[in-house]
Design an enzyme around this catalytic site. Sequence first.
Site: not given
Ligand code: C5J
Length: 224
Positions: A26, A74, A131, A134, A159-160, A164, A204
């Site tokens: 993204d 996205e 997509k 996320k 990101v972020t 995502c 973990q």
């Molecule tokens: C992504 C968002 N790409 N922050 N989308 O992380 O809404």
Amino acid sequence: MSVRRIEAEPSGLVVELDHAALIIIDMQRDFLEPGGFGEALGNDVSRLKAAVGPLQNVLASARKSGMLVIHTREGHRPDLSDAPRHKVERGEPAMRIGAPGPMGRILVRGEPGHDIIPELYPIEGEPVIDKPGKGAFYQTDLELMLKNRSIDTLLVGGVTTEVCVNTTVREANDRGFRCIVIGDCCASYFPEFHKIGLAMIKAQGGIFGWVSSSPSVLAALDSD
Ligand code: C5J
């Protein structure tokens, strides 16, 4: 077969490059540039710039090595038929998904804001996954593409970090893919979420995956 060791946490890893792919999540104008979805939600979009330079370096190196590179975006169909009502209606954003903004309709496929930033623009032969959610596996053909190419390891940036990137890594982990998240190739509007987002992945014993850095990935990719 080209085999490399990548330094990472919680442990270093041996990776067969023929079975690895770089997934860039993204890196769209809507998230990184003023006037897009990220800013409409009230975020300081300049925070995401930190990931661009490191990602450019890793992308160049991955391309040189012949590794499969996949980009994701996205966004939604122009009629918003694939946008859940609650996603469109929630919060009090300056502009909602589908509203006209300076880079076209917010988070809508085909609009300038939906596209990938020029610095990381895909080249011919690099699949772009559109997509609606996320996670990059949800309602996409990403898994099929990876299985068709016998990919078992994903190098992940974008990101972020906590939205995502994390969602995609969790989806990938459940599907049996080994994820190496390149920490400095990811960014968030919230520095504390970036830090915790990476910590959650490698905790973990690597519950969702591993966390590396662009210098470590470059050292591995560029070594012969
Ligand atoms: C992504 C968002 N790409 N922050 N989308 O992380 O809404």
